[in-house]
Write a protein that holds these residues in place. Structure first.
Motif, PDB file in Angstrom:
ATOM      1  N   ILE A   1       0.966  -1.162   0.163  1.00 10.85           N
ATOM      2  CA  ILE A   1       0.087   0.040  -0.046  1.00 10.85           C
ATOM      3  C   ILE A   1       0.888   1.223  -0.053  1.00 10.85           C
ATOM      4  CG2 ILE A   1      -1.417   1.270   1.426  1.00 10.85           C
ATOM      5  CD1 ILE A   1      -2.805  -1.318   2.340  1.00 10.85           C
ATOM      6  N   GLU A   2       1.963   1.182   0.665  1.00  9.46           N
ATOM      7  CA  GLU A   2       2.831   2.314   0.904  1.00  9.46           C
ATOM      8  C   GLU A   2       3.555   2.587  -0.617  1.00  9.46           C
ATOM      9  OE1 GLU A   2       4.412   5.815   2.664  1.00  9.46           O
ATOM     10  OE2 GLU A   2       3.032   4.244   3.610  1.00  9.46           O
ATOM     11  N   ALA A   3       3.854   1.454  -1.295  1.00  9.67           N
ATOM     12  CA  ALA A   3       4.514   1.595  -2.523  1.00  9.67           C
ATOM     13  C   ALA A   3       3.657   2.210  -3.395  1.00  9.67           C
ATOM     14  CB  ALA A   3       4.931   0.269  -2.892  1.00  9.67           C
ATOM     15  N   TYR A   4       2.155   1.598  -3.439  1.00 10.50           N
ATOM     16  CA  TYR A   4       1.283   2.078  -4.381  1.00 10.50           C
ATOM     17  C   TYR A   4       0.930   3.692  -4.196  1.00 10.50           C
ATOM     18  CZ  TYR A   4      -3.174   1.796  -6.949  1.00 10.50           C
ATOM     19  OH  TYR A   4      -4.025   1.978  -7.985  1.00 10.50           O
ATOM     20  N   LYS A   5       0.617   4.116  -3.004  1.00  8.39           N
ATOM     21  CA  LYS A   5       0.618   5.670  -2.694  1.00  8.39           C
ATOM     22  C   LYS A   5       1.644   6.337  -3.035  1.00  8.39           C
ATOM     23  CE  LYS A   5      -2.331   5.144   1.478  1.00  8.39           C
ATOM     24  NZ  LYS A   5      -2.325   5.288   3.012  1.00  8.39           N
ATOM     25  N   ASP A   6       2.959   5.895  -2.922  1.00 12.51           N
ATOM     26  CA  ASP A   6       4.150   6.674  -3.488  1.00 12.51           C
ATOM     27  C   ASP A   6       4.233   6.700  -4.967  1.00 12.51           C
ATOM     28  OD1 ASP A   6       5.266   7.084  -0.938  1.00 12.51           O
ATOM     29  OD2 ASP A   6       6.584   5.202  -1.102  1.00 12.51           O
ATOM     30  N   GLY A   7       3.457   5.556  -5.705  1.00 13.37           N
ATOM     31  CA  GLY A   7       3.479   5.685  -7.299  1.00 13.37           C
ATOM     32  C   GLY A   7       2.348   6.615  -7.643  1.00 13.37           C
ATOM     33  N   LEU A   8       1.083   6.850  -6.976  1.00 15.86           N
ATOM     34  CA  LEU A   8       0.189   7.862  -6.970  1.00 15.86           C
ATOM     35  C   LEU A   8       0.863   9.234  -6.953  1.00 15.86           C
ATOM     36  CD1 LEU A   8      -3.176   6.228  -5.362  1.00 15.86           C
ATOM     37  CD2 LEU A   8      -2.299   6.511  -7.987  1.00 15.86           C
ATOM     38  N   SER A   9       1.569   9.534  -5.857  1.00 16.20           N
ATOM     39  CA  SER A   9       1.968  10.861  -5.606  1.00 16.20           C
ATOM     40  C   SER A   9       3.095  11.175  -6.645  1.00 16.20           C
ATOM     41  CB  SER A   9       2.444  10.615  -4.224  1.00 16.20           C
ATOM     42  OG  SER A   9       1.676  10.629  -3.153  1.00 16.20           O
ATOM     43  N   SER A  10       3.894  10.353  -7.163  1.00 17.76           N
ATOM     44  CA  SER A  10       4.842  10.555  -8.175  1.00 17.76           C
ATOM     45  C   SER A  10       4.207  10.971  -9.354  1.00 17.76           C
ATOM     46  CB  SER A  10       5.776   9.495  -8.265  1.00 17.76           C
ATOM     47  OG  SER A  10       6.628   9.066  -6.962  1.00 17.76           O
TER      48      SER A  10
ATOM     49  N   LEU B   1       8.081   8.010 -14.462  1.00 18.14           N
ATOM     50  CA  LEU B   1       9.129   6.941 -14.605  1.00 18.14           C
ATOM     51  C   LEU B   1       9.260   5.891 -12.996  1.00 18.14           C
ATOM     52  CD1 LEU B   1      12.122   7.910 -16.700  1.00 18.14           C
ATOM     53  CD2 LEU B   1      10.135   6.508 -17.231  1.00 18.14           C
ATOM     54  N   PHE B   2       9.408   7.255 -12.202  1.00 19.01           N
ATOM     55  CA  PHE B   2       9.503   6.684 -10.741  1.00 19.01           C
ATOM     56  C   PHE B   2       8.150   6.116 -10.166  1.00 19.01           C
ATOM     57  CE2 PHE B   2       9.306   7.289  -5.905  1.00 19.01           C
ATOM     58  CZ  PHE B   2      10.582   6.520  -5.601  1.00 19.01           C
ATOM     59  N   ALA B   3       7.012   6.841 -10.748  1.00 21.65           N
ATOM     60  CA  ALA B   3       5.732   6.148 -10.562  1.00 21.65           C
ATOM     61  C   ALA B   3       5.706   4.798 -11.025  1.00 21.65           C
ATOM     62  CB  ALA B   3       4.750   7.181 -11.214  1.00 21.65           C
ATOM     63  N   ALA B   4       6.043   4.431 -12.228  1.00 24.97           N
ATOM     64  CA  ALA B   4       6.040   3.226 -12.776  1.00 24.97           C
ATOM     65  C   ALA B   4       6.757   2.242 -11.993  1.00 24.97           C
ATOM     66  CB  ALA B   4       6.252   3.104 -14.257  1.00 24.97           C
ATOM     67  N   LYS B   5       8.027   2.683 -11.357  1.00 32.47           N
ATOM     68  CA  LYS B   5       8.898   1.776 -10.651  1.00 32.47           C
ATOM     69  C   LYS B   5       8.061   1.351  -9.294  1.00 32.47           C
ATOM     70  CE  LYS B   5      13.332   1.823  -8.386  1.00 32.47           C
ATOM     71  NZ  LYS B   5      14.519   2.524  -7.928  1.00 32.47           N
ATOM     72  N   LYS B   6       7.454   2.345  -8.729  1.00 30.60           N
ATOM     73  CA  LYS B   6       6.677   1.963  -7.556  1.00 30.60           C
ATOM     74  C   LYS B   6       5.574   1.205  -7.595  1.00 30.60           C
ATOM     75  CE  LYS B   6       7.950   3.507  -4.165  1.00 30.60           C
ATOM     76  NZ  LYS B   6       9.033   2.575  -3.330  1.00 30.60           N
ATOM     77  N   PHE B   7       4.875   1.324  -8.647  1.00 36.07           N
ATOM     78  CA  PHE B   7       3.724   0.537  -9.058  1.00 36.07           C
ATOM     79  C   PHE B   7       4.089  -0.988  -9.251  1.00 36.07           C
ATOM     80  CE2 PHE B   7       1.310   4.639 -10.634  1.00 36.07           C
ATOM     81  CZ  PHE B   7       0.512   4.643  -9.376  1.00 36.07           C
ATOM     82  N   ASN B   8       5.327  -1.151 -10.016  1.00 31.60           N
ATOM     83  CA  ASN B   8       5.767  -2.505 -10.343  1.00 31.60           C
ATOM     84  C   ASN B   8       6.204  -3.060  -8.756  1.00 31.60           C
ATOM     85  OD1 ASN B   8       7.284  -1.451 -13.269  1.00 31.60           O
ATOM     86  ND2 ASN B   8       5.528  -2.549 -13.185  1.00 31.60           N
ATOM     87  N   GLU B   9       6.838  -2.296  -8.030  1.00 31.74           N
ATOM     88  CA  GLU B   9       7.371  -2.709  -6.804  1.00 31.74           C
ATOM     89  C   GLU B   9       6.175  -3.255  -5.999  1.00 31.74           C
ATOM     90  OE1 GLU B   9       8.928  -0.414  -2.785  1.00 31.74           O
ATOM     91  OE2 GLU B   9       9.951  -0.118  -4.630  1.00 31.74           O
TER      92      GLU B   9
END
Length: 211
Positions: free
Chosen positions: A20-29, A36-44
């Motif tokens: 959930i934390e990684a997903y939220k980071d992806g949304l924020s980015s 690119l960082f968003a995609a990385k966090k969503f993949n994570e």
């Protein structure tokens, strides 16, 4: 036995929270424009907890992140993987439609490589057939009309090339192809006019009159 079960639950909760934390980071980015960082966090997020209902959503968001900032090749790769890994997901129609868009946005003009044009048209046709009562199907029909205009423009471009060099048969074939396959495009009138010209030039007046 109880200790093992407790440890398993704690581990699952921990993974869930990390995901959930990684997903939220992806949304924020994504909101900040760092796709690119968003995609990385969503993949994570997807990798952290692949059995979660959030995993396919994260995979789809990674694809959308790439698409949103014109990284169409990366979006295509992500979407093809999504379709393979999550073939029964509730958002499969959107995934296929977004894949078609990712190819569509790579179309330059009628003189360039046809791969993107052909791929996008094929996918949009599939979307119309599989999901006929959706907004995706409505827009896919609109996109196909535009694609047909591009394909007709290519045929006209080649037909004019042969016409200028007096290669009448080759030119006739191109203009006939437009009439047979793209008769709803803006090029139908010119194609007909060109055939009248050519048949008149080569002395086939009955054919010229027909067109």
């Amino acid at each position: 036995s109880k200790d093992v079960k407790k440890q398993s639950i704690l581990k699952e909760e921990s993974l869930d929270l990390q995901m959930i934390e990684a997903y939220k980071d992806g949304l924020s980015s994504l909101e900040e424009g760092d796709v690119l960082f968003a995609a990385k966090k969503f993949n994570e997020a997807e990798i952290l907890y692949p059995q979660s209902i959030w995993a396919p959503r994260a995979a789809l968001m990674a694809a959308y992140s790439y698409y949103s900032d014109n990284y169409y090749g990366d979006a295509v790769a992500e979407l093809n993987r999504f379709l393979k890994v999550y073939p029964n997901h509730k958002d499969i129609a959107y995934a296929e439609y977004l894949l078609g868009l990712s190819y569509y946005e790579q179309i330059v003009d009628e003189k360039k490589d046809l791969e993107s044009i052909i791929n996008s048209k094929k996918i949009f046709l599939d979307v119309i057939e599989k999901y006929p009562n959706t907004d995706f199907a409505i827009d896919s029909k609109f996109k196909i009309n535009l694609i047909d205009t591009i394909l007709a423009a290519k045929e006209m471009y080649v037909g004019r090339y042969y016409f200028d060099r007096k290669k009448w048969i080759a030119s006739i074939n191109r203009f006939k192809f437009v009439i047979d396959n793209y008769d709803t495009t803006i090029y139908i009138e010119e194609a007909l006019h060109r055939l009248v010209e050519i048949y008149y030039i080569i002395g086939l007046e009955n054919e010229a009159k027909k067109y």
